[in-house]
Design a protein around this motif. Structure first.
Motif, PDB file in Angstrom:
ATOM      1  N   THR A   1       0.829  -1.195   0.000  1.00  0.00           N
ATOM      2  CA  THR A   1       0.000   0.000   0.000  1.00  0.00           C
ATOM      3  C   THR A   1       0.870   1.254   0.000  1.00  0.00           C
ATOM      4  N   ASP A   2       0.586   2.160  -0.930  1.00  0.00           N
ATOM      5  CA  ASP A   2       1.344   3.414  -0.998  1.00  0.00           C
ATOM      6  C   ASP A   2       0.970   4.287   0.196  1.00  0.00           C
ATOM      7  N   GLN A   3       1.970   4.860   0.840  1.00  0.00           N
ATOM      8  CA  GLN A   3       1.733   5.731   1.979  1.00  0.00           C
ATOM      9  C   GLN A   3       1.820   7.181   1.521  1.00  0.00           C
ATOM     10  N   PHE A   4       0.809   7.950   1.836  1.00  0.00           N
ATOM     11  CA  PHE A   4       0.776   9.346   1.430  1.00  0.00           C
ATOM     12  C   PHE A   4       0.994  10.243   2.636  1.00  0.00           C
ATOM     13  N   PRO A   5       1.697  11.353   2.435  1.00  0.00           N
ATOM     14  CA  PRO A   5       2.018  12.236   3.564  1.00  0.00           C
ATOM     15  C   PRO A   5       0.777  12.904   4.142  1.00  0.00           C
ATOM     16  N   THR A   6       0.854  13.209   5.410  1.00  0.00           N
ATOM     17  CA  THR A   6      -0.219  13.945   6.082  1.00  0.00           C
ATOM     18  C   THR A   6       0.042  15.438   5.916  1.00  0.00           C
ATOM     19  N   LEU A   7      -0.956  16.146   5.450  1.00  0.00           N
ATOM     20  CA  LEU A   7      -0.821  17.581   5.248  1.00  0.00           C
ATOM     21  C   LEU A   7      -1.043  18.321   6.561  1.00  0.00           C
ATOM     22  N   PRO A   8      -0.406  19.472   6.750  1.00  0.00           N
ATOM     23  CA  PRO A   8      -0.638  20.263   7.963  1.00  0.00           C
ATOM     24  C   PRO A   8      -2.125  20.600   8.120  1.00  0.00           C
ATOM     25  N   ALA A   9      -2.608  20.543   9.329  1.00  0.00           N
ATOM     26  CA  ALA A   9      -4.033  20.741   9.602  1.00  0.00           C
ATOM     27  C   ALA A   9      -4.527  22.106   9.142  1.00  0.00           C
ATOM     28  N   ASN A  10      -3.649  23.102   9.193  1.00  0.00           N
ATOM     29  CA  ASN A  10      -4.083  24.454   8.816  1.00  0.00           C
ATOM     30  C   ASN A  10      -4.276  24.613   7.304  1.00  0.00           C
ATOM     31  N   LEU A  11      -3.925  23.590   6.529  1.00  0.00           N
ATOM     32  CA  LEU A  11      -4.114  23.639   5.080  1.00  0.00           C
ATOM     33  C   LEU A  11      -5.349  22.888   4.627  1.00  0.00           C
ATOM     34  N   LEU A  12      -6.055  22.273   5.557  1.00  0.00           N
ATOM     35  CA  LEU A  12      -7.209  21.458   5.184  1.00  0.00           C
ATOM     36  C   LEU A  12      -8.483  22.299   5.141  1.00  0.00           C
ATOM     37  N   PRO A  13      -9.251  22.208   4.044  1.00  0.00           N
ATOM     38  CA  PRO A  13     -10.527  22.936   3.966  1.00  0.00           C
ATOM     39  C   PRO A  13     -11.508  22.455   5.031  1.00  0.00           C
ATOM     40  N   ALA A  14     -12.430  23.315   5.402  1.00  0.00           N
ATOM     41  CA  ALA A  14     -13.491  22.910   6.327  1.00  0.00           C
ATOM     42  C   ALA A  14     -14.337  21.813   5.703  1.00  0.00           C
ATOM     43  N   ASP A  15     -14.532  21.886   4.385  1.00  0.00           N
ATOM     44  CA  ASP A  15     -15.224  20.835   3.648  1.00  0.00           C
ATOM     45  C   ASP A  15     -14.387  20.522   2.420  1.00  0.00           C
ATOM     46  N   GLY A  16     -13.949  19.287   2.304  1.00  0.00           N
ATOM     47  CA  GLY A  16     -13.011  18.912   1.258  1.00  0.00           C
ATOM     48  C   GLY A  16     -13.627  18.385  -0.014  1.00  0.00           C
ATOM     49  N   ARG A  17     -14.908  18.593  -0.226  1.00  0.00           N
ATOM     50  CA  ARG A  17     -15.564  18.065  -1.426  1.00  0.00           C
ATOM     51  C   ARG A  17     -15.501  19.088  -2.564  1.00  0.00           C
ATOM     52  N   PHE A  18     -14.773  18.723  -3.626  1.00  0.00           N
ATOM     53  CA  PHE A  18     -14.624  19.593  -4.790  1.00  0.00           C
ATOM     54  C   PHE A  18     -15.012  18.865  -6.081  1.00  0.00           C
TER      55      PHE A  18
ATOM     56  N   LYS B   1      -4.080  12.011  -5.273  1.00  0.00           N
ATOM     57  CA  LYS B   1      -4.085  10.927  -4.285  1.00  0.00           C
ATOM     58  C   LYS B   1      -3.694  11.437  -2.903  1.00  0.00           C
ATOM     59  N   ILE B   2      -2.699  12.324  -2.854  1.00  0.00           N
ATOM     60  CA  ILE B   2      -2.314  12.898  -1.559  1.00  0.00           C
ATOM     61  C   ILE B   2      -3.474  13.694  -0.977  1.00  0.00           C
ATOM     62  N   LEU B   3      -4.109  14.498  -1.804  1.00  0.00           N
ATOM     63  CA  LEU B   3      -5.247  15.279  -1.329  1.00  0.00           C
ATOM     64  C   LEU B   3      -6.360  14.363  -0.831  1.00  0.00           C
ATOM     65  N   ARG B   4      -6.658  13.305  -1.590  1.00  0.00           N
ATOM     66  CA  ARG B   4      -7.733  12.387  -1.189  1.00  0.00           C
ATOM     67  C   ARG B   4      -7.411  11.714   0.142  1.00  0.00           C
ATOM     68  N   ALA B   5      -6.150  11.330   0.326  1.00  0.00           N
ATOM     69  CA  ALA B   5      -5.751  10.699   1.589  1.00  0.00           C
ATOM     70  C   ALA B   5      -5.923  11.648   2.767  1.00  0.00           C
ATOM     71  N   ASN B   6      -5.998  12.940   2.486  1.00  0.00           N
ATOM     72  CA  ASN B   6      -6.174  13.947   3.535  1.00  0.00           C
ATOM     73  C   ASN B   6      -7.582  14.539   3.546  1.00  0.00           C
ATOM     74  N   GLY B   7      -8.513  13.869   2.885  1.00  0.00           N
ATOM     75  CA  GLY B   7      -9.908  14.286   2.942  1.00  0.00           C
ATOM     76  C   GLY B   7     -10.299  15.362   1.953  1.00  0.00           C
ATOM     77  N   ILE B   8      -9.434  15.669   0.985  1.00  0.00           N
ATOM     78  CA  ILE B   8      -9.753  16.643  -0.067  1.00  0.00           C
ATOM     79  C   ILE B   8     -10.070  15.830  -1.318  1.00  0.00           C
ATOM     80  N   LEU B   9     -11.331  15.826  -1.715  1.00  0.00           N
ATOM     81  CA  LEU B   9     -11.842  14.780  -2.597  1.00  0.00           C
ATOM     82  C   LEU B   9     -12.184  15.256  -4.010  1.00  0.00           C
TER      83      LEU B   9
END
Length: 377
Positions: free
Chosen positions: A2-19, A325-333
């Motif tokens: 399984t490919d491991q994707f980095p965790t993005l800093p919390a302050n960069l995550l949208p309140a709602d990650g659905r795009f 893929k990195i974004l998706r792993a961090n809830g940005i879809l």
């Protein structure tokens, strides 16, 4: 492995990650509208007052949102825009249609018309994906068709009735544009769309703002001996819509979600207010792309860049699929490109329900991925 994707800093995550570009972000209040309708609406007959009242509210709300001219009507039925293309070949095109095509979906209507053996082959003016043709009339065609917004590429074309169109009907696929792009409805005869884009609901239905000329055309064709399947009969859709119902059983949950969204739209400035929101979203995305040396807007002409669907190409040194893929792993879809376009790009939904601050967070997250070298090839 399984490919491991980095965790993005919390302050960069949208309140709602659905795009996503459809299905798109649904506001929590729309889900609550289904809960509120669980008693007396959901699970009851669509031909009785409770459901018909929802349809009536929705038709009235859309009429207000689009400031419909005198005599225009909101018509709805089942099947989404794909079903509408087939219905139009039976009940809207008299003999021949002309099409402006500039992507997957604008091309599908032309393809449906070409396959209909009772119609003459359509006239087609095509532009390469990422470009867009200007509205024009077609000699010998009684329908002129194009998409207000090409969902696959992020290109938009204004709704403008060609000066020499005569009595040809102007038929606009507004599936991803309706509710988020400016429109003067008297410039079109049929402006049809589905609920799962700007209206933040589920698919499976189509809606259309129809002019008196379009409604008359439907009646004229329906009175001929042309075979029209009942499910695709536009006259049946008109007749049932006037009763605030559909010929077949609709998805009542979708109606409730969409009715709540239309109420929210009208309460927040109507169509001008929604265009203000999508303009702000697109300004952030395109401004960011212009500032990044590795990125560029896929639609080169700024006048044709969509306010609701943004497509951003990346240099060959960048793996856009890994960014997604990195974004998706961090809830940005759902920022992957349209599957058939096959480009090294991201595609971002910027519909009215999406907050501009979340688009800003999205671009900041991609900045981090690029600056940290996390998506190089």
């Amino acid at each position: 492995m399984t490919d491991q994707f980095p965790t993005l800093p919390a302050n960069l995550l949208p309140a709602d990650g659905r795009f996503g570009c459809g299905p798109s972000k649904v506001r929590p209040a729309q889900i609550q509208a289904i809960v509120d309708g669980a008693t007396g609406v959901v699970g009851t007959s669509h031909r009785q007052a409770a459901v018909r009242d929802v349809v009536g509210s929705l038709r009235e709300g859309l009429s207000d949102l689009f400031s419909l001219p005198e005599g225009y009507e909101i018509v709805l039925s089942l099947g989404g825009a794909t079903a509408f293309w087939d219905a139009a070949t039976y009940g809207l095109i008299r003999e021949r249609s002309g099409h402006l095509t500039f992507g997957e979906f604008s091309g599908k209507f032309a393809s449906a018309a070409k396959k209909a053996p009772w119609l003459a082959d359509p006239a087609v003016v095509a532009a390469e994906p990422g470009d867009a043709p200007a509205p024009r009339a077609f000699e010998g065609c009684d329908v002129i068709a194009w998409a207000h917004n090409e969902t696959s590429t992020g290109a938009m074309v204004p709704v403008t009735r060609p000066a020499d169109s005569g009595d040809s009907l102007v038929v606009i696929d507004a599936t991803s544009g309706a509710g988020g792009l400016p429109v003067e409805m008297d410039q079109a005869d049929v402006y049809y769309f589905s609920p799962q884009k700007c209206f933040a609901s589920d698919g499976g239905l189509w809606f259309a703002a129809m002019s008196p000329a379009a409604i008359q055309r439907i009646a004229e064709i329906n009175a001929t001996d042309r075979f029209i399947p009942a499910f695709l009969n536009l006259q049946t859709a008109v007749d049932n819509s006037r009763k605030n119902q559909t010929y077949n059983t609709p998805a009542v949950g979708t109606l409730l979600m969409m009715d709540d969204q239309v109420r929210w739209m009208n309460a927040n400035g109507g169509l001008p207010g929604m265009v203000e929101r999508t303009t702000a979203n697109s300004r952030v995305l395109y401004g960011w792309a212009d500032a990044r040396p590795e990125a560029r807007c896929f639609v080169s002409d700024p006048a044709n860049r969509s306010l609701v669907v943004g497509t951003i190409d990346f240099d060959d040194s960048i793996d856009a699929a890994r960014i997604a893929k990195i974004l998706r792993a961090n809830g940005i879809l759902d920022v992957e490109p349209y599957r058939k376009l096959g480009r090294n790009q991201l595609r971002v939904g910027m519909f009215p329900a999406i907050d501009t601050t979340d688009v800003e967070k999205l671009t900041a997250a991609v900045d981090h991925i690029l600056d940290e070298g996390l998506a190089g090839v």
